[in-house]
Each structure stands twice: as structure tokens, then as C-alpha cells.
Design a protein around this motif. Structure first.
Motif, PDB file in Angstrom:
ATOM      1  N   TYR A  55     -16.615 -28.944 -19.748  1.00  0.00           N
ATOM      2  CA  TYR A  55     -17.660 -28.332 -20.572  1.00  0.00           C
ATOM      3  C   TYR A  55     -17.037 -27.481 -21.678  1.00  0.00           C
ATOM      4  N   ILE A  56     -16.081 -26.634 -21.312  1.00  0.00           N
ATOM      5  CA  ILE A  56     -15.450 -25.741 -22.287  1.00  0.00           C
ATOM      6  C   ILE A  56     -14.797 -26.547 -23.412  1.00  0.00           C
ATOM      7  N   ASP A  57     -14.125 -27.639 -23.063  1.00  0.00           N
ATOM      8  CA  ASP A  57     -13.431 -28.462 -24.052  1.00  0.00           C
ATOM      9  C   ASP A  57     -14.384 -29.123 -25.044  1.00  0.00           C
ATOM     10  N   LEU A 113     -24.704 -27.907 -14.292  1.00  0.00           N
ATOM     11  CA  LEU A 113     -23.737 -28.567 -13.428  1.00  0.00           C
ATOM     12  C   LEU A 113     -24.562 -29.269 -12.357  1.00  0.00           C
ATOM     13  N   GLU A 114     -24.329 -30.554 -12.176  1.00  0.00           N
ATOM     14  CA  GLU A 114     -25.043 -31.335 -11.166  1.00  0.00           C
ATOM     15  C   GLU A 114     -24.076 -31.675 -10.039  1.00  0.00           C
ATOM     16  N   ILE A 159     -24.470 -24.135 -16.273  1.00  0.00           N
ATOM     17  CA  ILE A 159     -23.030 -24.166 -16.538  1.00  0.00           C
ATOM     18  C   ILE A 159     -22.560 -22.855 -17.163  1.00  0.00           C
ATOM     19  N   LEU A 160     -23.416 -22.209 -17.938  1.00  0.00           N
ATOM     20  CA  LEU A 160     -23.011 -20.951 -18.561  1.00  0.00           C
ATOM     21  C   LEU A 160     -22.798 -19.836 -17.540  1.00  0.00           C
ATOM     22  N   ASP A 161     -23.313 -20.010 -16.332  1.00  0.00           N
ATOM     23  CA  ASP A 161     -23.053 -19.040 -15.261  1.00  0.00           C
ATOM     24  C   ASP A 161     -21.649 -19.207 -14.691  1.00  0.00           C
ATOM     25  N   LEU A 162     -20.952 -20.265 -15.088  1.00  0.00           N
ATOM     26  CA  LEU A 162     -19.637 -20.572 -14.534  1.00  0.00           C
ATOM     27  C   LEU A 162     -18.500 -20.358 -15.534  1.00  0.00           C
ATOM     28  N   VAL A 163     -18.822 -19.761 -16.673  1.00  0.00           N
ATOM     29  CA  VAL A 163     -17.808 -19.446 -17.677  1.00  0.00           C
ATOM     30  C   VAL A 163     -17.874 -17.963 -18.005  1.00  0.00           C
ATOM     31  N   LYS A 164     -16.769 -17.459 -18.543  1.00  0.00           N
ATOM     32  CA  LYS A 164     -16.738 -16.071 -19.018  1.00  0.00           C
ATOM     33  C   LYS A 164     -15.924 -16.044 -20.300  1.00  0.00           C
ATOM     34  N   MET A 165     -16.138 -15.011 -21.092  1.00  0.00           N
ATOM     35  CA  MET A 165     -15.432 -14.871 -22.355  1.00  0.00           C
ATOM     36  C   MET A 165     -14.034 -14.315 -22.112  1.00  0.00           C
ATOM     37  N   SER A 166     -13.072 -14.863 -22.793  1.00  0.00           N
ATOM     38  CA  SER A 166     -11.692 -14.390 -22.703  1.00  0.00           C
ATOM     39  C   SER A 166     -11.588 -12.993 -23.301  1.00  0.00           C
ATOM     40  N   VAL A 167     -10.908 -12.096 -22.616  1.00  0.00           N
ATOM     41  CA  VAL A 167     -10.680 -10.743 -23.121  1.00  0.00           C
ATOM     42  C   VAL A 167      -9.610 -10.784 -24.217  1.00  0.00           C
ATOM     43  N   GLU A 168      -8.568 -11.600 -24.002  1.00  0.00           N
ATOM     44  CA  GLU A 168      -7.464 -11.690 -24.948  1.00  0.00           C
ATOM     45  C   GLU A 168      -7.813 -12.466 -26.214  1.00  0.00           C
ATOM     46  N   GLU A 169      -8.705 -13.454 -26.067  1.00  0.00           N
ATOM     47  CA  GLU A 169      -9.084 -14.294 -27.202  1.00  0.00           C
ATOM     48  C   GLU A 169     -10.605 -14.339 -27.334  1.00  0.00           C
ATOM     49  N   PRO A 170     -11.207 -13.315 -27.931  1.00  0.00           N
ATOM     50  CA  PRO A 170     -12.666 -13.309 -28.085  1.00  0.00           C
ATOM     51  C   PRO A 170     -13.158 -14.606 -28.744  1.00  0.00           C
TER      52      PRO A 170
END
Length: 89
Positions: free
Chosen positions: A17-19, A30-31, A56-67
């Protein structure tokens, strides 16, 4: 399937998903097919029998190092994995 394999596959789907995030709507799901443990990124309109759905957005988080860059949320992934019990762990 065991918990470790399930968690690995779940993480792979999140990375998929991220890619290709721009290819999906914000409410994509996510199914998880509980019959054969296959997983996929699914349209939010899906409601197939024997499948569980998670935003799916509940399974990702924003990178602290790379906003602006998403990362798999390991605690959210582990939380979903613990909802299922595999007998061959």
C-alpha cells in the motif's frame, strides 16, 4: 500458517500500500480471507463472506525522520495478528 508468517504477510500488504499509496483511496481496506488466510488491498465496498476488513490507514504511521513518508505501524500490525489464533505456532 502461523502467527509469524501471518504478521510478515500483513506487513508486506501494508508496504505494498505504501509503495503505491496514490493508487488507492483514503478509505481502502485490508482484506483478510479467514478461509485460506490470503490478504489483499480491497475496495471499501467489499463485504465478502469469510473475510475480515481493516482500514489500511490504521496500519501506517508517519515517519518522524522523514515527514510525509508512511511507515508500517508495527504495533497496529501486531494488534491485528493477535486477533487470530493459529494452532501451528
Amino acid at each position: 500458517m502461523n502467527t509469524k508468517e501471518f504478521t510478515r504477510r500483513l506487513r508486506e500488504i501494508v508496504e505494498e500500500y505504501i509503495d503505491a499509496e496514490s493508487s488507492y483511496s483514503d478509505d481502502v481496506q485490508l482484506e483478510i480471507n479467514t478461509t485460506d488466510w490470503s490478504m489483499d488491498i480491497a475496495d471499501p465496498e467489499n463485504d465478502l463472506p469469510n473475510c475480515d476488513y481493516y482500514p489500511i490507514l490504521d496500519l501506517v504511521k508517519m515517519s518522524v525522520e522523514e515527514p510525509g513518508r508512511w511507515l508500517p505501524d508495527e504495533s497496529a500490525i501486531e494488534s491485528i495478528a493477535t486477533e487470530y489464533v493459529f494452532t501451528d505456532d
